[in-house]
Scaffold this motif. Structure first.
Motif, PDB file in Angstrom:
ATOM      1  N   ALA A   1       0.812  -1.218   0.000  1.00  0.00           N
ATOM      2  CA  ALA A   1       0.000   0.000   0.000  1.00  0.00           C
ATOM      3  C   ALA A   1       0.845   1.267   0.000  1.00  0.00           C
ATOM      4  CB  ALA A   1      -0.920  -0.003   1.226  1.00  0.00           C
ATOM      5  N   GLY A   2       2.168   1.113  -0.089  1.00  0.00           N
ATOM      6  CA  GLY A   2       3.039   2.280  -0.078  1.00  0.00           C
ATOM      7  C   GLY A   2       3.173   2.898   1.295  1.00  0.00           C
ATOM      8  N   VAL A   3       3.092   2.067   2.336  1.00  0.00           N
ATOM      9  CA  VAL A   3       3.136   2.533   3.727  1.00  0.00           C
ATOM     10  C   VAL A   3       4.400   2.017   4.390  1.00  0.00           C
ATOM     11  CG1 VAL A   3       1.955   2.437   5.959  1.00  0.00           C
ATOM     12  CG2 VAL A   3       0.612   2.598   3.851  1.00  0.00           C
ATOM     13  N   ARG A   4       5.040   2.844   5.206  1.00  0.00           N
ATOM     14  CA  ARG A   4       6.221   2.443   5.954  1.00  0.00           C
ATOM     15  C   ARG A   4       5.943   2.559   7.439  1.00  0.00           C
ATOM     16  NH1 ARG A   4       6.908   7.330   3.626  1.00  0.00           N
ATOM     17  NH2 ARG A   4       7.526   9.126   4.896  1.00  0.00           N
ATOM     18  N   PHE A   5       6.734   1.860   8.247  1.00  0.00           N
ATOM     19  CA  PHE A   5       6.587   1.909   9.698  1.00  0.00           C
ATOM     20  C   PHE A   5       7.766   2.672  10.275  1.00  0.00           C
ATOM     21  CE2 PHE A   5       7.105   0.115  14.019  1.00  0.00           C
ATOM     22  CZ  PHE A   5       5.844   0.387  14.517  1.00  0.00           C
ATOM     23  N   VAL A   6       7.461   3.696  11.077  1.00  0.00           N
ATOM     24  CA  VAL A   6       8.495   4.535  11.702  1.00  0.00           C
ATOM     25  C   VAL A   6       8.416   4.332  13.208  1.00  0.00           C
ATOM     26  CG1 VAL A   6       9.332   6.882  12.043  1.00  0.00           C
ATOM     27  CG2 VAL A   6       8.347   6.225   9.836  1.00  0.00           C
ATOM     28  N   ALA A   7       9.516   3.926  13.810  1.00  0.00           N
ATOM     29  CA  ALA A   7       9.554   3.614  15.241  1.00  0.00           C
ATOM     30  C   ALA A   7      10.425   4.614  15.986  1.00  0.00           C
ATOM     31  CB  ALA A   7      10.082   2.203  15.455  1.00  0.00           C
ATOM     32  N   PRO A   8      10.219   4.754  17.308  1.00  0.00           N
ATOM     33  CA  PRO A   8      11.105   5.602  18.105  1.00  0.00           C
ATOM     34  C   PRO A   8      12.568   5.202  17.901  1.00  0.00           C
ATOM     35  CG  PRO A   8       9.217   4.931  19.402  1.00  0.00           C
ATOM     36  CD  PRO A   8       9.132   4.155  18.128  1.00  0.00           C
ATOM     37  N   GLY A   9      13.407   6.191  17.712  1.00  0.00           N
ATOM     38  CA  GLY A   9      14.815   5.920  17.461  1.00  0.00           C
ATOM     39  C   GLY A   9      15.177   5.940  15.996  1.00  0.00           C
ATOM     40  N   ASP A  10      14.192   5.785  15.100  1.00  0.00           N
ATOM     41  CA  ASP A  10      14.459   5.864  13.672  1.00  0.00           C
ATOM     42  C   ASP A  10      14.793   7.301  13.287  1.00  0.00           C
ATOM     43  OD1 ASP A  10      13.864   3.209  13.508  1.00  0.00           O
ATOM     44  OD2 ASP A  10      11.919   3.454  12.507  1.00  0.00           O
ATOM     45  N   ALA A  11      15.480   7.464  12.163  1.00  0.00           N
ATOM     46  CA  ALA A  11      15.869   8.798  11.713  1.00  0.00           C
ATOM     47  C   ALA A  11      14.651   9.665  11.414  1.00  0.00           C
ATOM     48  CB  ALA A  11      16.746   8.681  10.469  1.00  0.00           C
ATOM     49  N   GLU A  12      13.529   9.049  11.036  1.00  0.00           N
ATOM     50  CA  GLU A  12      12.338   9.819  10.672  1.00  0.00           C
ATOM     51  C   GLU A  12      11.406  10.046  11.858  1.00  0.00           C
ATOM     52  OE1 GLU A  12       8.777   9.844   7.272  1.00  0.00           O
ATOM     53  OE2 GLU A  12      10.165   8.149   7.364  1.00  0.00           O
ATOM     54  N   TRP A  13      11.738   9.512  13.014  1.00  0.00           N
ATOM     55  CA  TRP A  13      10.839   9.637  14.168  1.00  0.00           C
ATOM     56  C   TRP A  13      10.816  11.071  14.688  1.00  0.00           C
ATOM     57  CZ3 TRP A  13       7.050   7.109  16.372  1.00  0.00           C
ATOM     58  CH2 TRP A  13       6.658   7.433  17.680  1.00  0.00           C
ATOM     59  N   PRO A  14       9.633  11.696  14.808  1.00  0.00           N
ATOM     60  CA  PRO A  14       9.558  13.051  15.384  1.00  0.00           C
ATOM     61  C   PRO A  14       9.736  12.979  16.902  1.00  0.00           C
ATOM     62  CG  PRO A  14       7.600  12.493  14.049  1.00  0.00           C
ATOM     63  CD  PRO A  14       8.319  11.222  14.343  1.00  0.00           C
ATOM     64  N   THR A  15      10.831  13.487  17.392  1.00  0.00           N
ATOM     65  CA  THR A  15      11.152  13.307  18.810  1.00  0.00           C
ATOM     66  C   THR A  15      10.198  14.052  19.734  1.00  0.00           C
ATOM     67  OG1 THR A  15      12.759  15.114  18.643  1.00  0.00           O
ATOM     68  CG2 THR A  15      13.586  12.868  18.371  1.00  0.00           C
ATOM     69  N   GLN A  16       9.428  15.022  19.212  1.00  0.00           N
ATOM     70  CA  GLN A  16       8.476  15.701  20.084  1.00  0.00           C
ATOM     71  C   GLN A  16       7.364  14.764  20.552  1.00  0.00           C
ATOM     72  OE1 GLN A  16       9.216  16.383  16.840  1.00  0.00           O
ATOM     73  NE2 GLN A  16       7.739  17.840  16.032  1.00  0.00           N
ATOM     74  N   LEU A  17       7.180  13.636  19.862  1.00  0.00           N
ATOM     75  CA  LEU A  17       6.207  12.649  20.327  1.00  0.00           C
ATOM     76  C   LEU A  17       6.636  12.012  21.638  1.00  0.00           C
ATOM     77  CD1 LEU A  17       5.203  10.826  17.012  1.00  0.00           C
ATOM     78  CD2 LEU A  17       3.840  12.454  18.327  1.00  0.00           C
ATOM     79  N   ASP A  18       7.929  12.065  21.940  1.00  0.00           N
ATOM     80  CA  ASP A  18       8.422  11.510  23.204  1.00  0.00           C
ATOM     81  C   ASP A  18       7.888  12.286  24.398  1.00  0.00           C
ATOM     82  OD1 ASP A  18       9.820   9.785  21.584  1.00  0.00           O
ATOM     83  OD2 ASP A  18      11.726  10.853  21.764  1.00  0.00           O
ATOM     84  N   ASP A  19       7.389  13.505  24.159  1.00  0.00           N
ATOM     85  CA  ASP A  19       6.793  14.286  25.247  1.00  0.00           C
ATOM     86  C   ASP A  19       5.556  13.607  25.827  1.00  0.00           C
ATOM     87  OD1 ASP A  19       8.740  16.161  24.767  1.00  0.00           O
ATOM     88  OD2 ASP A  19       7.430  17.574  23.717  1.00  0.00           O
TER      89      ASP A  19
END
Length: 382
Positions: A77-95
């Protein structure tokens, strides 16, 4: 499954519901691998914080999970999975602490991390008025033109108007869904969400094929709040889900803004309640950027129109203001009202006559009829 691979976290997206802080605490205290091992191993000790029935339900979910199948379906489906620690992970979600997503499923080409660095949420009522839809679209278009990413929930009403406003301006927008990103919801927005995926990003916490629930909608809102620098609420009743987003933004220390509506509108009652607290009134994109942007990104000064009398010399303005509107006045009376000498008043009256503001009336002076009309309307008398 290793801690540094995606499959363990992908499995857990089938097991642990979004925003489950108990599950988040397990990951923090025991690690992904140990949590997965206990969920799948026969006779493994239950993790703390849940009863027997819930533990059995979680284990049943884990037994039916197939992360490799989910990863394959996502890739098709053209979808990727982004996990904490990945280069694409938005670190503000860690808040979000223990309530942060296990990972995000992302559909679209741009980098989520880079886009989230300059993002604003625009949310509001599903059953919005024409005013609400107009304001959401106008705000989103203005933000997009200024290089900001517009984030919303893909729903009917304000959400859809915000996405369309950003797309129409050729800008960037992100839809955060409460279901699998491979199955657009609501179905009436299938075409819109497809456009967002082509021009922007569609993200969600749930694996492919998962359906939305009321609780998932509510918990999705924390992701919208955390991804962005601030949240703008455009029309919201007292029980609107968009207020959940605003309150999450406040808890996270993000900016919270509201667009005011008519005092008699129930669809603006929730916004007005926010504005009575710590939220800030905004009416256009420039005011939003002034709040969430970098130093120097200021909204223009708001001023009323410049009236012809504003261009008069101060002395002439005082003399003009001293003339009564309903009768002639003597130079002596005008001088007293303008707090000047009679000679100065006369000189100013002749000046004003040349400009069409006053006329002689016997021994006195009065405003011209045209001047009285034009002064009220803000026009020049000639």
């Amino acid at each position: 499954m290793s801690d540094d691979g995606p499959l363990s976290r992908i499995l857990l997206t089938r097991v642990i519901e979004p925003g489950d802080e108990t599950g988040g605490r397990w990951l923090r205290e025991y690690g992904v691998r140990e949590v997965v091992r206990r969920l799948r191993a026969d006779g493994a000790t239950a993790l703390p914080g849940v009863g027997e029935k819930r533990w059995a339900g979680l284990r049943a979910r884990a037994g039916h999970a197939d992360p490799e199948r989910d990863l394959g379906a996502a890739a098709r489906a053209g979808v990727r999975f982004v996990a904490p620690g990945d280069a694409e992970w938005p670190t503000q979600l860690d808040d979000l602490g223990d309530g942060r997503p296990l990972g995000l499923w992302v559909r679209g080409r741009p980098s989520l991390r880079l886009w989230a660095l300059r993002a604003v949420a625009v949310v509001g009522a599903r059953a919005c008025t024409e005013y609400g839809a107009h304001m959401a679209a106008t705000l989103a278009a203005g933000l997009a033109e200024r290089g900001w990413v517009v984030v919303s929930g893909g729903a009917y009403g304000v959400d859809g108007a915000a996405h369309r406003g950003a797309l129409g301006a050729g800008g960037a927008t992100v839809a955060v869904l409460a279901c699998g990103v491979d199955r657009p919801y609501p179905r009436g927005h299938t075409e819109l969400i497809g456009r967002i995926a082509e021009q922007g990003l569609v993200v969600g916490e749930l694996p492919p094929g998962e359906h939305p629930t009321q609780r998932r909608f509510v918990l999705r809102n924390r992701v919208i709040a955390a991804l962005t620098r601030g949240t703008v609420v455009v029309e919201a009743a007292h029980r609107s889900g968009s207020l959940v987003t605003a309150r999450a933004a406040q808890r996270l220390g993000r900016f919270t803004m509201g667009v005011p509506g008519p005092a008699t509108s129930g669809l603006s009652a929730g916004v007005h309640e926010l504005l009575r607290g710590e939220a800030t009134v905004v009416t256009d994109a420039a005011e939003v950027v002034e709040l969430v942007g970098d130093m120097g990104e200021l909204a223009p000064l708001r001023r009323g129109p410049v009236l012809p009398r504003d261009l008069l010399e101060p002395g002439a303005r005082r003399v003009l203001a001293a003339l009564p509107g309903d009768r002639p006045a003597s130079p002596e009376e005008v001088a007293r009202g303008a707090q000047t000498s009679e000679d100065e008043a006369v000189a100013r009256l002749y000046e004003l006559r040349a400009l069409g503001y006053v006329e002689r009336h016997g021994d006195g002076w009065k405003l011209t009829r045209q001047a009285m009309i034009s002064v009220r309307a803000g026009r020049s008398p000639r």
